[in-house]
Design an enzyme around this catalytic site. Structure first.
Site, PDB file in Angstrom:
ATOM      1  N   SER A 261       0.822  -1.201   0.000  1.00 21.48           N
ATOM      2  CA  SER A 261       0.000   0.000   0.000  1.00 21.48           C
ATOM      3  C   SER A 261       0.865   1.264   0.000  1.00 21.48           C
ATOM      4  O   SER A 261       1.637   1.491  -0.929  1.00 21.48           O
ATOM      5  CB  SER A 261      -0.962  -0.043   1.193  1.00 21.48           C
ATOM      6  OG  SER A 261      -2.000   0.898   1.042  1.00 21.48           O
ATOM      7  N   ASP A 455      -7.897  -6.126  -5.808  1.00 19.51           N
ATOM      8  CA  ASP A 455      -7.795  -4.851  -5.092  1.00 19.51           C
ATOM      9  C   ASP A 455      -8.276  -3.730  -6.011  1.00 19.51           C
ATOM     10  O   ASP A 455      -8.082  -3.782  -7.228  1.00 19.51           O
ATOM     11  CB  ASP A 455      -6.344  -4.607  -4.690  1.00 19.51           C
ATOM     12  CG  ASP A 455      -6.129  -3.290  -3.952  1.00 19.51           C
ATOM     13  OD1 ASP A 455      -7.073  -2.827  -3.269  1.00 19.51           O
ATOM     14  OD2 ASP A 455      -5.025  -2.733  -4.056  1.00 19.51           O
ATOM     15  N   HIS A 514      -6.138  -6.493  -1.654  1.00 16.14           N
ATOM     16  CA  HIS A 514      -5.055  -5.575  -1.294  1.00 16.14           C
ATOM     17  C   HIS A 514      -4.006  -6.245  -0.413  1.00 16.14           C
ATOM     18  O   HIS A 514      -2.815  -6.002  -0.558  1.00 16.14           O
ATOM     19  CB  HIS A 514      -5.682  -4.388  -0.550  1.00 16.14           C
ATOM     20  CG  HIS A 514      -4.774  -3.235  -0.306  1.00 16.14           C
ATOM     21  ND1 HIS A 514      -4.325  -2.413  -1.313  1.00 16.14           N
ATOM     22  CD2 HIS A 514      -4.244  -2.741   0.844  1.00 16.14           C
ATOM     23  CE1 HIS A 514      -3.563  -1.453  -0.798  1.00 16.14           C
ATOM     24  NE2 HIS A 514      -3.492  -1.635   0.505  1.00 16.14           N
ATOM     25  N   MET A 515      -4.463  -7.088   0.524  1.00 18.26           N
ATOM     26  CA  MET A 515      -3.549  -7.774   1.440  1.00 18.26           C
ATOM     27  C   MET A 515      -3.323  -9.202   0.940  1.00 18.26           C
ATOM     28  O   MET A 515      -4.000 -10.147   1.354  1.00 18.26           O
ATOM     29  CB  MET A 515      -4.116  -7.780   2.860  1.00 18.26           C
ATOM     30  CG  MET A 515      -3.964  -6.451   3.579  1.00 18.26           C
ATOM     31  SD  MET A 515      -5.159  -5.212   3.076  1.00 18.26           S
ATOM     32  CE  MET A 515      -6.629  -5.767   3.888  1.00 18.26           C
TER      33      MET A 515
END
Length: 542
Positions: A261, A455, A514-515
């Site tokens: 990020s 994401d 995203h993770m």
């Protein structure tokens, strides 16, 4: 990772420095909301804009933004900004006393304002792992800054295995997110008990989790706030110097920096800080950036295609919304170019405000998870994942704080709004950091850019676009390389797509948000193990 409070932060940003922007006779009038007093430094910056069209355009953007809010509302927001030192901080803490926790302290004449505290009794009592682990603080005495770290040795062969520094983003989010929600040795369940993670990245590497910048997680300050990636770079470099002084047995091991990020800002700049310190005591082996924000100018252009069915998932916006986003991007691009040229709040905040409002907000208004386009947020509190709440609750337990030496922290929060706001108001998010990646590659430092393809906020399309346009010595060759299937070593399963030339690699990971380590634990471990072993092409040879 930072989403809650975005609208209010954008609103505050539009009134930065207590100024409103109005167009008059082809000049910007920079005025206090309560007076017409001129601010010559801002006029001086404005006078450097290269064309009348750009001057008129930035004037119009500020006028458009200001018109969305009443004068009373703007005055209220400006007063909040001016009095920000008195605003309550999420990460409250008590004054530290040496008697409260026993630490060993390490200092170095080269960095006479810094010292490293290491807790004399280790936190193994928490049962997160059976390996050796250490916690403590990097202290900057004159500025009252204290950075928390948690170090886990490798489950395999710590004497020989690489060291990885892990950094979460935000800005303002604790690296405990990586530790307890993604890639650490244990995760936290609903009853606040640790559950072993068989896919932890410390299976074959020793991992440091660092809470930075100051004010994040268990880190704390009572005075000096960090407001930019640039300001954070020296602190991280000194931390690493003192860390390797404390643990000299690891100084010959390979050392990598990884994160996700906003670490797309952090890691390139921090890595540049390392390689430009000629008298450093350690060497940087590589960097890994997951779903990062690195080149905002190019990445902002990916919001429309990702939301409109061009990123491998169905459209989530209407054709009308998609068309409007396409029309709005050129203005975002012009503003961001101004930010890239001048890199100050006057140019970067308008770019950030405009691009977020026009290109991110249509998606945000759908209620979908910004970190996973396939679903809505499971937690309305802003984290989107209930497991993050378990982590917060666990790290607020008094016996946990005592075990790691963080008794002086009153309230742990995974993401700190004050840090987030300070970075936003400084214009840091919209600034370019891809040039540091080019610098690393030109110094033959291997770089992995990986991205979960579900994401939205830092999506794979934007990351794929900027790596293909990166200006470095082998950039044209890399851009022409095709994507190929990435297959995991254990079972040969197709897990994504990879593109590589020499020591630069882009990896798309199928069906991860995203993770990545949280969504695709086995695949992420395959990725990191192969990367730190030197398999930069992931099995593909030219």
């Amino acid at each position: 990772m930072k989403f809650n409070g975005l609208l209010s932060a954008i609103t505050i940003a539009s009134s930065i420095s207590a100024l409103s922007f109005n167009q008059h006779d082809d000049q910007i009038v920079l005025s206090n909301l309560n007076s017409e007093k001129s601010h010559s430094p801002l006029n001086e910056i404005y006078s450097q804009f290269d064309t009348v069209e750009n001057k008129q355009f930035i004037s119009k953007i500020w006028s458009d933004l200001s018109s969305e809010f009443s004068e009373n509302k703007l005055i209220q927001l400006v007063n909040q900004f001016n009095n920000r030192k008195s605003l309550p901080k999420n990460n409250q803490y008590k004054a530290f006393t040496a008697a409260s926790t026993q630490f060993e302290t390490l200092s170095n004449d080269k960095f006479n304002d810094y010292s490293l505290r290491i807790k004399s009794t280790h936190p193994e009592i928490l049962g997160l792992d059976t390996v050796q682990q250490y916690t403590g603080y990097l202290d900057v005495q004159s500025l009252d800054k204290h950075f928390f770290y948690w170090f886990f040795e490798s489950r395999n062969d710590p004497k020989k295995d690489p060291i990885i520094l892990w950094l979460n983003g935000g800005p303002g989010c604790s690296s405990s997110t990586g530790l307890f929600f993604e890639l650490g040795p244990s995760k936290i369940n609903s009853t606040l008990q640790p559950v072993n993670n068989p896919f932890s990245w410390n299976n074959n590497a020793s991992v440091i989790f660092l809470d930075q910048p100051v004010g994040v997680g268990y880190s704390y300050t009572n005075s000096e706030e960090v407001v930019s990636t640039e300001a954070a770079a020296k602190d991280v470099y000194v931390f690493l110097e003192l860390f390797f002084q404390k643990f000299p047995q690891f100084i010959q091991n390979e050392f990598h920096i990884a994160g996700e990020s906003y670490a797309g800002h952090y890691i390139p700049r921090f890595a540049s800080e390392i390689i430009n310190n000629a008298d450093r005591s350690f060497e940087l082996s590589s960097v890994l950036i997951g779903n990062g924000i690195t080149d905002p100018l190019i990445q902002a252009g990916s919001y429309k295609p990702m939301a409109c069915g061009e990123g491998g998932y169905k459209p989530v916006l209407t054709p009308e919304q998609c068309h409007q986003m396409e029309k709005d991007y050129p203005k975002c691009k012009i503003l961001t170019k101004l930010c890239y040229d001048f890199q100050n709040p006057l140019t970067c905040v308008p770019a950030q405000v405009y691009c977020d409002n026009k290109l991110f907000q249509p998606y945000a208004q759908t209620g979908l998870n910004p970190y996973d386009i396939r679903k809505k947020c499971a937690d309305e509190g802003g984290n989107c994942y209930v497991e993050m709440d378990y982590m917060d609750d666990y790290l607020n337990l008094e016996y946990v704080k005592k075990a790691v030496g963080a008794e002086n922290i009153d309230i742990f929060t995974s993401c700190d709004d004050t840090v987030f706001r300070n970075f936003l108001l400084n214009g840091d998010e919209q600034k370019p950091f891809q040039q540091y990646v080019a610098e690393l590659l030109d110094h033959n430092i291997p770089v992995l850019i990986y991205a979960g393809d579900k994401d939205y906020i830092c999506n794979w399309l934007g990351n794929f676009d900027w790596v293909n346009q990166l200006d470095y010595k082998d950039g044209e060759i890399f851009a022409k390389k095709p994507l190929k299937h990435w297959k995991t070593l254990d079972d040969g399963k197709i897990a994504g797509e990879v593109k590589n030339y020499k020591h630069f690699t882009f990896l798309r990971i199928y069906d991860a948000g995203h993770m990545v380590p949280a969504d695709k634990a086995s695949e992420s471990l395959d990725m990191v193990n192969r990367w730190i072993s030197g398999d930069y092409s992931f099995g593909h040879k030219d």
